[in-house]
Design a protein around this motif. Structure first.
Motif, short mmCIF file in Angstrom:
data_model
loop_
_atom_site.label_atom_id
_atom_site.label_comp_id
_atom_site.label_asym_id
_atom_site.label_seq_id
_atom_site.Cartn_x
_atom_site.Cartn_y
_atom_site.Cartn_z
N ALA A 112 0.86 -1.18 0.00
CA ALA A 112 0.00 0.00 0.00
C ALA A 112 0.89 1.23 0.00
O ALA A 112 2.08 1.14 0.31
N VAL A 113 0.32 2.35 -0.39
CA VAL A 113 1.09 3.59 -0.46
C VAL A 113 0.26 4.74 0.06
O VAL A 113 -0.98 4.68 0.09
N ALA A 114 0.96 5.78 0.47
CA ALA A 114 0.33 7.06 0.76
C ALA A 114 1.01 8.11 -0.11
O ALA A 114 2.24 8.14 -0.20
N VAL A 115 0.23 8.94 -0.76
CA VAL A 115 0.76 10.02 -1.59
C VAL A 115 0.76 11.29 -0.77
O VAL A 115 -0.30 11.74 -0.30
N LEU A 116 1.94 11.86 -0.56
CA LEU A 116 2.07 13.12 0.17
C LEU A 116 2.22 14.27 -0.81
O LEU A 116 2.93 14.17 -1.81
N SER A 117 1.54 15.33 -0.52
CA SER A 117 1.69 16.55 -1.29
C SER A 117 1.40 17.72 -0.37
O SER A 117 0.39 17.73 0.32
N GLY A 118 2.31 18.67 -0.33
CA GLY A 118 2.14 19.81 0.55
C GLY A 118 2.07 19.43 2.00
O GLY A 118 1.42 20.09 2.81
N GLY A 119 2.75 18.33 2.37
CA GLY A 119 2.78 17.89 3.76
C GLY A 119 1.56 17.12 4.22
O GLY A 119 1.44 16.79 5.40
N ARG A 120 0.64 16.81 3.29
CA ARG A 120 -0.59 16.11 3.64
C ARG A 120 -0.73 14.85 2.81
O ARG A 120 -0.26 14.78 1.67
N VAL A 121 -1.44 13.86 3.35
CA VAL A 121 -1.80 12.68 2.58
C VAL A 121 -2.98 13.06 1.70
O VAL A 121 -4.06 13.37 2.19
N VAL A 122 -2.76 13.03 0.38
CA VAL A 122 -3.83 13.40 -0.55
C VAL A 122 -4.48 12.18 -1.18
O VAL A 122 -5.55 12.30 -1.80
N ALA A 123 -3.86 11.01 -1.05
CA ALA A 123 -4.45 9.77 -1.55
C ALA A 123 -3.74 8.62 -0.88
O ALA A 123 -2.57 8.72 -0.49
N SER A 124 -4.43 7.50 -0.73
CA SER A 124 -3.82 6.32 -0.13
C SER A 124 -4.54 5.08 -0.60
O SER A 124 -5.70 5.13 -1.02
N GLY A 125 -3.85 3.97 -0.54
CA GLY A 125 -4.42 2.70 -0.97
C GLY A 125 -3.36 1.88 -1.65
O GLY A 125 -2.15 2.14 -1.51
N ASP A 126 -3.77 0.84 -2.41
CA ASP A 126 -2.79 0.09 -3.18
C ASP A 126 -2.46 0.87 -4.45
O ASP A 126 -3.21 1.75 -4.87
N VAL A 127 -1.31 0.54 -5.06
CA VAL A 127 -0.83 1.32 -6.20
C VAL A 127 -1.83 1.31 -7.34
O VAL A 127 -2.09 2.34 -7.98
N ALA A 128 -2.44 0.16 -7.62
CA ALA A 128 -3.37 0.06 -8.74
C ALA A 128 -4.57 0.98 -8.54
O ALA A 128 -5.03 1.65 -9.46
N SER A 129 -5.07 1.04 -7.31
CA SER A 129 -6.26 1.85 -7.06
C SER A 129 -5.96 3.34 -7.18
O SER A 129 -6.85 4.14 -7.47
N LEU A 130 -4.69 3.72 -6.97
CA LEU A 130 -4.33 5.14 -7.09
C LEU A 130 -4.07 5.55 -8.53
O LEU A 130 -3.90 6.74 -8.81
N ARG A 131 -4.00 4.59 -9.44
CA ARG A 131 -3.82 4.86 -10.86
C ARG A 131 -2.54 5.64 -11.15
O ARG A 131 -2.47 6.40 -12.11
N LEU A 132 -1.50 5.42 -10.34
CA LEU A 132 -0.28 6.18 -10.57
C LEU A 132 0.40 5.83 -11.89
O LEU A 132 1.12 6.62 -12.46
N ALA A 133 0.15 4.59 -12.36
CA ALA A 133 0.78 4.18 -13.61
C ALA A 133 -0.10 4.46 -14.82
O ALA A 133 0.22 4.08 -15.93
N ALA A 134 -1.26 5.08 -14.61
CA ALA A 134 -2.22 5.23 -15.69
C ALA A 134 -1.82 6.31 -16.69
O ALA A 134 -2.30 6.31 -17.81
N VAL A 135 -0.98 7.23 -16.30
CA VAL A 135 -0.56 8.29 -17.20
C VAL A 135 0.80 7.93 -17.79
O VAL A 135 1.76 7.70 -17.07
N ARG A 136 0.85 7.86 -19.10
CA ARG A 136 2.09 7.51 -19.77
C ARG A 136 2.37 8.50 -20.89
O ARG A 136 1.47 9.20 -21.35
N ARG A 137 3.61 8.52 -21.32
CA ARG A 137 4.00 9.40 -22.41
C ARG A 137 4.28 8.54 -23.64
O ARG A 137 5.02 7.56 -23.57
N LEU A 138 3.69 8.92 -24.74
CA LEU A 138 3.84 8.18 -26.00
C LEU A 138 4.69 9.01 -26.95
O LEU A 138 4.43 10.19 -27.16
N ARG A 139 5.72 8.37 -27.51
CA ARG A 139 6.56 9.02 -28.52
C ARG A 139 6.54 8.14 -29.76
O ARG A 139 6.84 6.95 -29.68
N VAL A 140 6.21 8.74 -30.91
CA VAL A 140 6.10 7.94 -32.13
C VAL A 140 6.61 8.74 -33.33
O VAL A 140 6.42 9.95 -33.41
N GLY A 141 7.27 8.04 -34.22
CA GLY A 141 7.69 8.62 -35.48
C GLY A 141 6.88 8.02 -36.61
O GLY A 141 6.77 6.79 -36.72
#
Length: 319
Positions: free
Chosen positions: A208-237
């Protein structure tokens, strides 16, 4: 926000309630509530200045909180003294090892003050991490000093491991071995509190994880539920593609955020885009064109946190 709590049969290795730290008019940690079950790996993540290091230092009584309560392995860190510290293994984020003694002698000294260290434990962990034991500490690179720091934290097999950016300066093979050590620690019933900027490290290791921002917990739970990996960068030619059409097609997809399309002098088109959620529709659209190269990159942790939880960021700095 309260972090995931242990069930009623699982004791907490770490508990905080309303933990607060101020430096003059500047607030580093605000009303922090944490509950970390014993025998788990817990990730503490967030952008620079979120309050991660300050939190760890308060838990270890390196600095004192302005307000609030903390319990570590059932004790108040301010009163636990050496007896509590011997039950903890710690790697600071600003690890500094100097001196003309060898790595082996330095670790032997730490073994004398950290509690019982089983015969051969130093050599075992040093061998796994590739640590240099026979060279003077002051001649070692940052990565090799970091390996010694990890050995001293793990060698007495403490009940609690507090690790602040533990893989800083380590090559990928050593990082992989470190993750295996974390799995073994959890299997042995040890608790791990891991602060890291490496998102993949958190994904592979933490329960499980807690996301800190500005000294506060702004989200917590397992990594999948927080969708931290959901944003990706695509580079294509692309070859022989119309830039305006590509940009229009990408903009029509709900998963696509920011898009940059650049035309090359040879007729090629370079596309950079951020993708949130399912990437398959985006790749399917691009596959209708002639692709020269394609890369999908995981953004760094700070970008992920700011993108998903940016509304909460207030910029409170670590001390």
């Amino acid at each position: 926000m309260r972090t995931p709590t242990a069930d009623r049969t699982t004791p907490a290795a770490i508990e905080t309630s309303g933990l607060h730290k101020r430096y003059g008019t500047r607030t580093a940690v605000q009303s922090l509530d944490l509950t970390i079950p014993a025998g788990s790996v817990f990730g503490l993540i967030g952008p620079n200045g979120a309050g991660k290091t300050t939190t760890l230092r308060m838990l270890l009584d390196i600095i004192r909180p302005t307000a609030g309560i903390a319990r570590v392995l059932g004790s108040d860190p301010r009163r636990g003294g050496p007896a509590l510290r011997r039950r903890i293994g710690f790697v600071p984020g600003d690890l500094r090892l100097e001196g003309r003694v060898t790595g082996r002698r330095l670790l032997e000294f730490y073994a004398e003050v950290s509690g019982p260290v089983a015969a051969g434990a130093i050599e075992e962990f040093a061998d796994r991490l590739g640590a240099e034991l026979n060279r003077p500490v002051h001649t070692l690179s940052k990565g090799n000093k970091q390996k010694l720091g990890l050995v001293q934290a793990f060698m007495h097999r403490p009940e609690l491991l507090v690790l602040d950016e533990p893989t800083s300066g380590l090559d990928p093979l050593v990082q992989r071995e470190f993750l295996q050590m974390l799995r073994e620690a959890r299997a042995a019933g040890q608790t791990v509190l891991l602060s890291s900027h490496v998102l993949s490290e958190i994904q592979q290791a933490a329960d499980a994880v807690a996301v800190l921002s500005g000294g506060r917990v702004v989200a917590s739970g397992d990594v999948a539920s927080l969708r931290l990996a959901a944003v990706r960068r695509l580079r294509v030619g692309l070859v022989d593609a119309e830039p305006a059409r590509i940009e229009q097609e990408l903009a029509a997809l709900s998963q696509v955020g920011e898009v940059h399309v650049i035309s090359g002098p040879d007729g090629s088109v370079r596309v950079t885009a951020t993708v949130a959620g399912d990437i398959n529709p985006v790749v399917g659209m691009l596959a209708r064109h002639r692709i020269a190269d394609l890369a999908v990159e995981e953004p760094d942790l700070e970008e992920s946190v700011l993108r998903l939880y940016g509304a909460h960021t207030t910029g409170a700095p670590d001390a």
